[in-house]
Scaffold this motif. Structure first.
Motif, mmCIF file in Angstrom:
data_model
loop_
_atom_site.group_PDB
_atom_site.id
_atom_site.type_symbol
_atom_site.label_atom_id
_atom_site.label_comp_id
_atom_site.label_asym_id
_atom_site.label_seq_id
_atom_site.Cartn_x
_atom_site.Cartn_y
_atom_site.Cartn_z
ATOM 1 N N ASP A 278 80.012 -40.886 35.096
ATOM 2 C CA ASP A 278 79.549 -39.707 36.074
ATOM 3 C C ASP A 278 80.379 -38.364 35.590
ATOM 4 O O ASP A 278 80.093 -37.292 36.293
ATOM 5 C CB ASP A 278 79.914 -40.141 37.762
ATOM 6 N N MET A 279 81.073 -38.403 34.806
ATOM 7 C CA MET A 279 81.938 -37.114 34.486
ATOM 8 C C MET A 279 81.658 -36.593 32.930
ATOM 9 O O MET A 279 81.879 -37.602 32.015
ATOM 10 C CB MET A 279 83.255 -37.476 34.772
ATOM 11 N N GLU A 283 83.927 -31.547 32.012
ATOM 12 C CA GLU A 283 84.206 -31.586 33.321
ATOM 13 C C GLU A 283 85.750 -32.261 33.535
ATOM 14 O O GLU A 283 86.784 -31.836 34.054
ATOM 15 C CB GLU A 283 83.554 -32.709 34.279
ATOM 16 N N LEU A 284 85.982 -33.162 32.513
ATOM 17 C CA LEU A 284 87.110 -33.773 32.317
ATOM 18 C C LEU A 284 88.349 -32.852 31.787
ATOM 19 O O LEU A 284 89.563 -32.789 32.217
ATOM 20 C CB LEU A 284 87.019 -34.978 31.455
ATOM 21 N N LYS A 287 89.423 -30.620 34.731
ATOM 22 C CA LYS A 287 90.355 -31.520 35.469
ATOM 23 C C LYS A 287 91.846 -31.645 34.792
ATOM 24 O O LYS A 287 92.683 -31.472 35.493
ATOM 25 C CB LYS A 287 89.704 -32.859 35.651
#
Length: 424
Positions: A278-279, A283-284, A287
């Motif tokens: 889902d990522m 996006e990771l 993060k």
């Protein structure tokens, strides 16, 4: 010699349904089973709870029968999964739906389904012969004529239905007997291979059992070809074993692993795990930058434990030679990149599967081009019909193979009865 309009060999899912269908269409029917009781394999399906069918539309079900599912289209238009549900409900068996559309009896016992089928066989006065292995099927030049048992008994029949299953799960009686009788009738048998089967790997982390017993939930598992392009991806759970990998996602990928190795003429295929489907990688990355800012003093393993089981995370860090106890802020950009790659695209080689006897389903079988898809009658011998796993089609677990078995049984039984009665 006893004569039947329709004789069915094999008292499994498709054979019982074929016998019931033929009798409901007015034929005199004999059902021959080599085990001491019918429905042996049905009893163990769905972990003994019997996943009778799947509550999805035709197209979706056929998509879940990746091995030649299109062959079943015309059978599906005569009888489908909703008809299967009505068949059981109309006989007082309540069904319930679980995840992925799987339908089970509310009793959670496969015996409920087997007993219902046995009761119907009884009510329809079908002659049931158990503990009765068949020696051979009898043919003349153009048609099937009957069956001879190993004990010497012979039965003549106008129509014969081969419902003998494949070679997977031989303990249940599926030992591939039907293939030789199909061959005797002039049929081509497409090479048999295991499907819905655990995958083996000779990677050192597998052989050293580093991850043995570890489950990953809701991951994307893909099979890559030699050009490293994805052949198939399944999002489900998986588990690492002492021989390789198993679990729902793996079983679904297994057929594609074996086909890819064959097509690419290699002794290994590459698989990849995306443990955070889902990522996106972007996006990771963001993060990781946030963690550096806000949680930089915490240890790397503490920060990353939210991304999966600790054993899996530590394994990934060790593979990149990253000290898991160091502060997160000490990670270099290159190390962050390596962590993201591991979480999103952990690649490893697999080298085959467990043997067909350990598979849930048999791939290959009677060549479907030699079988009429509407009636399931042989194009080689008149009045010979095929149902279920003896045919060259195969589906995923989750009620798809059993749906194919019930439907082909129903349709073959109906046509076998109609053609036998027309000859009277």
């Amino acid at each position: 010699m006893t004569h039947y309009d329709v004789l069915v060999i094999g008292g499994g899912t498709s054979g019982m349904m074929a016998a019931i269908s033929a009798a409901e269409h007015g034929a005199t029917v004999g059902l021959i089973e080599k085990n001491k009781f019918v429905g042996r394999k049905l009893l163990v399906t769905g972990n003994g709870r019997c996943n009778v069918t799947n509550n999805r539309d035709k197209e979706e079900i056929i998509r879940h029968i990746p091995g030649n599912g299109r062959f079943l289209y015309s059978a599906f238009y005569q009888y489908d999964n909703y008809d299967i549900m009505n068949f059981f409900r109309s006989r007082g068996i309540a069904l319930k739906e679980e995840d992925h559309g799987r339908m089970f009896p509310t009793t959670d016992k496969s015996r409920t389904i087997v007993n219902a089928l046995k009761q119907i066989i009884d009510d329809l006065n079908i002659d049931l012969f158990v503990d009765a292995p068949v020696e051979t099927v009898l043919y003349d030049e153009e048609k099937v004529t009957g069956v001879r048992l190993i004990d010497g008994r012979e039965f003549s029949a106008t129509s014969v239905i081969l419902s003998t299953g494949g070679r997977a799960m031989p303990k249940t009686g599926s030992t591939g007997d039907g293939y030789k009788w199909a061959k005797k009738a002039g049929h081509t048998i497409k090479e048999l291979y295991p499907t819905e089967v655990p995958i083996t790997s000779q990677e050192s982390f597998i052989e050293e059992r580093v991850l043995q017993g570890l489950s990953l939930r809701d991951i994307n598992l893909s099979v890559l070809n030699k050009k490293k392009k994805s052949v198939v991806t399944h999002r489900m759970d998986m588990i690492f074993t002492h021989l390789g990998i198993s679990g729902p996602a793996v079983l679904r990928c297994s057929m594609f692993v074996l086909q890819t190795m064959k097509r690419d003429k290699t002794d290994a295929a590459t698989m990849t795990i995306d443990s955070l489907p889902d990522m996106t990688e972007g996006e990771l990355k963001q993060k990781m930058a946030q963690f550096k800012k806000n949680d930089g003093d915490k240890s790397i393993k503490n920060v990353l434990k939210q991304f999966g089981p600790e054993r899996y995370i530590l394994f990934g860090l060790e593979r990149q030679s990253i000290d898991s106890d160091k502060a997160f802020k000490t990670l270099t950009p290159k190390e962050v990149e390596a962590i993201i790659t591991f979480l999103k695209d952990f690649r490893f080689d697999v080298h085959g599967s467990l043997p067909i006897e350990k598979a849930f389903v048999t791939g290959g079988g009677v060549h479907t081009k030699e079988v009429n898809p509407k009636s399931l009658e042989s194009k080689k011998k008149k009045n010979l019909y095929f149902t279920g796993e003896i045919l060259d089609y195969n589906g995923y677990t989750g009620g798809y193979n059993i749906t194919g078995a019930f439907i082909t049984g129903r349709v073959a039984g109906m046509h076998a009865a109609e053609s036998a009665l027309a000859l009277k």
